[in-house]
Write a protein that holds these residues in place. Structure first.
Motif, PDB file in Angstrom:
ATOM      1  N   PHE A 128       1.185  -1.245  -0.217  1.00 62.05           N
ATOM      2  CA  PHE A 128       0.200  -0.236  -0.008  1.00 62.05           C
ATOM      3  C   PHE A 128       1.029   1.455   0.090  1.00 62.05           C
ATOM      4  CE2 PHE A 128       0.607  -1.604   4.468  1.00 62.05           C
ATOM      5  CZ  PHE A 128       1.083  -0.168   5.075  1.00 62.05           C
ATOM      6  N   LEU A 129       2.114   1.375   0.646  1.00 63.69           N
ATOM      7  CA  LEU A 129       3.004   2.600   0.104  1.00 63.69           C
ATOM      8  C   LEU A 129       3.449   2.600  -1.332  1.00 63.69           C
ATOM      9  CD1 LEU A 129       5.017   2.458   3.426  1.00 63.69           C
ATOM     10  CD2 LEU A 129       3.524   3.858   3.593  1.00 63.69           C
ATOM     11  N   LEU A 206      -4.526   7.842   3.148  1.00 67.74           N
ATOM     12  CA  LEU A 206      -4.769   6.612   3.079  1.00 67.74           C
ATOM     13  C   LEU A 206      -3.464   5.128   3.926  1.00 67.74           C
ATOM     14  CD1 LEU A 206      -7.268   6.087   1.090  1.00 67.74           C
ATOM     15  CD2 LEU A 206      -7.333   6.233   2.979  1.00 67.74           C
ATOM     16  N   GLU A 207      -2.173   6.192   2.799  1.00 68.96           N
ATOM     17  CA  GLU A 207      -1.371   4.857   3.454  1.00 68.96           C
ATOM     18  C   GLU A 207      -0.599   5.580   4.974  1.00 68.96           C
ATOM     19  OE1 GLU A 207       1.824   5.823   0.346  1.00 68.96           O
ATOM     20  OE2 GLU A 207       0.751   6.331  -0.907  1.00 68.96           O
ATOM     21  N   VAL A 212      -0.575   2.208  10.260  1.00 72.21           N
ATOM     22  CA  VAL A 212      -0.802   2.279  11.679  1.00 72.21           C
ATOM     23  C   VAL A 212      -1.407   0.685  11.759  1.00 72.21           C
ATOM     24  CG1 VAL A 212      -2.344   2.920  13.454  1.00 72.21           C
ATOM     25  CG2 VAL A 212      -0.919   4.701  11.897  1.00 72.21           C
ATOM     26  N   GLN A 213      -2.658   0.270  10.724  1.00 75.81           N
ATOM     27  CA  GLN A 213      -3.349  -0.754  11.094  1.00 75.81           C
ATOM     28  C   GLN A 213      -1.920  -1.965  10.769  1.00 75.81           C
ATOM     29  OE1 GLN A 213      -5.982  -0.978   8.051  1.00 75.81           O
ATOM     30  NE2 GLN A 213      -7.196  -2.857   9.061  1.00 75.81           N
ATOM     31  N   VAL A 214      -1.404  -1.951   9.636  1.00 73.90           N
ATOM     32  CA  VAL A 214      -0.313  -3.312   9.837  1.00 73.90           C
ATOM     33  C   VAL A 214       1.174  -2.841  11.218  1.00 73.90           C
ATOM     34  CG1 VAL A 214       1.910  -3.796   8.695  1.00 73.90           C
ATOM     35  CG2 VAL A 214      -0.233  -3.227   7.373  1.00 73.90           C
ATOM     36  N   TYR A 215       1.057  -2.080  11.791  1.00 69.80           N
ATOM     37  CA  TYR A 215       1.613  -1.950  13.022  1.00 69.80           C
ATOM     38  C   TYR A 215       0.734  -2.187  14.046  1.00 69.80           C
ATOM     39  CZ  TYR A 215       3.171  -0.240  17.526  1.00 69.80           C
ATOM     40  OH  TYR A 215       3.742  -0.330  18.605  1.00 69.80           O
ATOM     41  N   LEU A 216      -0.390  -2.525  14.286  1.00 66.53           N
ATOM     42  CA  LEU A 216      -1.353  -2.789  15.223  1.00 66.53           C
ATOM     43  C   LEU A 216      -1.240  -4.192  15.096  1.00 66.53           C
ATOM     44  CD1 LEU A 216      -3.651   0.221  15.499  1.00 66.53           C
ATOM     45  CD2 LEU A 216      -2.838  -0.449  16.743  1.00 66.53           C
ATOM     46  N   LYS A 261      -4.685   0.980  -6.990  1.00 68.44           N
ATOM     47  CA  LYS A 261      -5.258  -0.534  -6.564  1.00 68.44           C
ATOM     48  C   LYS A 261      -4.602  -1.278  -5.447  1.00 68.44           C
ATOM     49  CE  LYS A 261      -5.037  -2.571 -10.667  1.00 68.44           C
ATOM     50  NZ  LYS A 261      -5.377  -2.875 -11.876  1.00 68.44           N
ATOM     51  N   ARG A 262      -3.087  -0.635  -5.839  1.00 67.90           N
ATOM     52  CA  ARG A 262      -2.708  -1.262  -4.401  1.00 67.90           C
ATOM     53  C   ARG A 262      -3.048  -1.491  -2.874  1.00 67.90           C
ATOM     54  NH1 ARG A 262       3.196   0.474  -5.877  1.00 67.90           N
ATOM     55  NH2 ARG A 262       3.754   0.289  -3.838  1.00 67.90           N
ATOM     56  N   ILE A 263      -2.873   0.038  -3.144  1.00 68.62           N
ATOM     57  CA  ILE A 263      -4.105   0.067  -1.110  1.00 68.62           C
ATOM     58  C   ILE A 263      -5.814  -0.289  -1.011  1.00 68.62           C
ATOM     59  CG2 ILE A 263      -4.942   2.204   0.134  1.00 68.62           C
ATOM     60  CD1 ILE A 263      -3.403   4.673  -1.446  1.00 68.62           C
ATOM     61  N   LEU A 264      -6.241  -0.355  -2.637  1.00 64.84           N
ATOM     62  CA  LEU A 264      -7.832  -1.201  -2.320  1.00 64.84           C
ATOM     63  C   LEU A 264      -7.144  -2.277  -2.188  1.00 64.84           C
ATOM     64  CD1 LEU A 264     -10.187  -3.444  -3.732  1.00 64.84           C
ATOM     65  CD2 LEU A 264     -10.669  -1.372  -2.162  1.00 64.84           C
ATOM     66  N   TRP A 265      -6.565  -3.338  -2.541  1.00 68.66           N
ATOM     67  CA  TRP A 265      -6.187  -4.705  -2.104  1.00 68.66           C
ATOM     68  C   TRP A 265      -5.743  -5.245  -1.668  1.00 68.66           C
ATOM     69  CZ3 TRP A 265     -10.108  -7.211  -3.986  1.00 68.66           C
ATOM     70  CH2 TRP A 265     -10.668  -6.825  -5.404  1.00 68.66           C
ATOM     71  N   SER A 266      -4.882  -4.235   0.055  1.00 72.89           N
ATOM     72  CA  SER A 266      -4.008  -4.348   0.770  1.00 72.89           C
ATOM     73  C   SER A 266      -5.217  -4.233   1.600  1.00 72.89           C
ATOM     74  CB  SER A 266      -2.962  -3.675   1.040  1.00 72.89           C
ATOM     75  OG  SER A 266      -1.753  -3.707  -0.107  1.00 72.89           O
TER      76      SER A 266
END
Length: 579
Positions: A128-129, A206-207, A212-216, A261-266
């Motif tokens: 997503f980044l 959004l990135e 943050v969500q991935v860190y959690l 697209k990368r953000i959405l599918w992540s």
């Protein structure tokens, strides 16, 4: 106040829909022509945040009215400004906008070491980044301590915090100490996310929110990650990321389309994993998303290319693209395809009891698609032909994923009576999956060193489920006890390897050790009988010890943040019988 630039072409007097409005595509249904009402996507001036309005808002009808009046020659641009459509006007002057922030200065050697865990292990799965932009900003700003946007600063802190989970000894080496990472853990991370959510959200924000969500998630804050994911999802829907950006060629350029697209599918993959882990409804429903899969594009120049027949076919028919492409996104594509299957498992077996009706053919079709996904993976992801160009060998990881989803499909059958063939089939499939999960985990630890590769929180659930189902099969005389003892014992060093990252693994190990002790003291240990025991009599006082240990630990997910484990609560029902 800066107003949104209307880029959807609502002022067009042409008969065909403008680029930003999806509409009027006749379809035949029961002999009658049907009109597809779709939505409108607008974007702020200067390439800022995007905003989407769906057909239920009445936007398509409003476009028809405007089109009708445009023939009179009068100007209606002001009346139909996107800010006022369907009562969606927002006073942006009243919305607080965060200023620039600083992270660092950080020494180059420490910084490179700390950002490597994310980019080596997680970014190939959840890209997503914008990696190129992130690295450029990090090198030019973090090392010197220069200010960056609030969103980029949040991304920096999230990635550094993920690195510190891998290398906690480097905390003292990060300049600024608590300023440069989420020193307050989940509470600190969520505070940063809430600040961003209060501002107009663009792609950069959004990135940062997903970071943050991935860190959690990787710090085992499973519920916090799920809750934040719900807020992120609403922002993504508002920004129109659930609509394929290739439908809007005048709104987004090619690079922007790919990043959306990368953000959405992540976000989709994270949502499905967390939803299944917690047994909660999935947030991204396939019927609401028309974004083409990574490495595939079915919307060319805003025109629809006919979709494959069937709801599931679109993800499974592109295995040649994934196998023949040297693009590193093929890993993320395989990962998002996998979580689409996970979503189907949840939707098939875990819906409300009022609507749940599992048809045998539907379950078989799902199993067939799982096998098709696995057989269609690149050989480098299945361990057959490792790809030397990849920064990390993901074959063991995908092996674990495959056997986990097979377990998910077969686990509901274990709730049936033990004298049914469905129960015995599911038990044997589960044992085989458990053994292969343990073999893959051991292989990964041996080849690469566990301190750097046990990065995925789902590994703990995988090992836990493997140990439980193997020991359960032994108790019912469905699997040789001697082999079961050896394989449950194999779980223990893997749990020990996880302790460095997740302290809660100690509790998982404790329960498996208690079960192992009871298995080793079983009076029938030398028996190799394969006849299932359907009476489940208590065998000794060790029974109570096992049940008490399990009963005392059925609230893993209710523990304080640093003790959260993504175990499925219904797994414990397997041991509701006497040991």
């Amino acid at each position: 106040m800066q107003r949104s630039r209307v880029v959807d072409g609502l002022g067009s007097s042409e008969g065909s829909p403008p680029d930003g409005v999806e509409g009027k595509k006749p379809q035949q249904e029961h002999g009658h022509e049907q009109t597809q009402e779709k939505g409108v996507l607008t974007r702020e001036s200067g390439g800022g945040a995007s905003r989407f309005l769906g057909s239920s808002s009445g936007i398509y009808f409003l476009h028809l009215v405007r089109e009708a009046f445009s023939s009179t020659g009068g100007s209606t641009d002001g009346i139909y400004d996107a800010e006022y459509l369907a009562g969606t006007y927002e006073d942006r002057e009243a919305t607080e906008i965060l200023g620039e922030q600083t992270v660092g200065p950080i020494s180059r050697d420490v910084g490179e070491r700390l950002i490597m865990p994310y980019f080596r292990y997680l970014h190939p799965l959840l890209p997503f980044l914008d990696g190129r932009q992130f690295v450029h900003e990090f090198e030019t700003k973090a090392y010197s301590g220069r200010p960056v946007s609030a969103a980029m600063a949040c991304s920096f802190k999230a990635v550094l915090s993920i690195g510190l989970l891998e290398y906690p000894e480097l905390r003292g080496a990060v300049a600024g100490r608590s300023r440069d990472w989420f020193s307050g853990g989940a509470r600190d991370a969520r505070a940063h996310a809430m600040a961003l959510l209060g501002c107009p959200v663009d792609v950069g924000a959004l990135e940062a929110l997903l970071a943050v969500q991935v860190y959690l998630f990787v710090s085992m804050q499973i519920r916090a990650a799920y809750e934040l994911g719900g807020l992120i999802r609403s922002k993504m829907y508002v920004a129109g990321l659930h609509r394929c950006p290739a439908r809007y060629p005048t709104v987004f350029n090619e690079a922007e389309c790919m990043q959306r697209k990368r953000i959405l599918w992540s976000a989709y993959a994270l949502d499905h994993h967390l939803s299944q882990t917690l047994g909660l409804p999935i947030g991204y429903v396939d019927a609401d998303i028309d974004v083409c899969p990574l490495l595939s594009e079915r919307h060319i120049q805003g025109a629809d290319v006919p979709e494959p027949e069937g709801n599931e076919a679109s993800f499974s028919d592109d295995s040649d693209i994934i196998n023949n492409s040297g693009d590193p996104l093929r890993i993320a594509r395989a990962f998002s395809d996998y979580h689409r299957l996970v979503g189907r498992v949840v939707e098939t077996f875990n819906k409300s009891l009022h609507v749940r009706a599992v048809e045998p053919r539907e379950a078989l079709a799902l199993q067939a698609d799982i096998e098709r996904w696995w057989n269609g993976l690149p050989e480098g992801l299945t361990g057959q032909n490792p790809d030397p160009d990849l920064p990390f060998d993901n074959s063991a990881f995908f092996t674990v994923l495959y056997h986990q989803v097979v377990l998910l499909v077969n686990r509901p059958r274990l709730s049936l009576s033990a004298d049914t063939p469905e129960f015995h089939y599911a038990m044997q499939v589960g044992v085989d999956c458990g053994r292969r999960i343990l073999a893959a985990m051991t292989q990964q630890e041996t080849q690469h060193g566990h301190t750097q590769t046990l990065f995925w929180p789902g590994y703990m659930s995988a090992v836990w489920n493997a140990g439980l189902i193997i020991s359960f099969a032994c108790k019912l005389d469905c699997y040789p006890l001697s082999r079961g003892i050896r394989e449950v014992r194999q779980c223990l060093p893997i749990c020990d390897a996880m302790l460095r990252r997740w302290p809660a693994a100690a509790r998982c190990r404790q329960i498996l050790q208690t079960i192992l002790d009871a298995m080793e003291k079983d009076p029938n240990r030398k028996s190799n009988s394969q006849t299932p025991n359907t009476t489940y009599p208590p065998s000794s006082t060790d029974t109570n010890a096992v049940l008490e240990a399990i009963a005392a630990n059925t609230d893993f997910i209710q523990q304080p943040p640093n003790s959260v484990i993504d175990f499925d609560d219904d797994v414990f029902n397997l041991f509701s019988m006497n040991w």
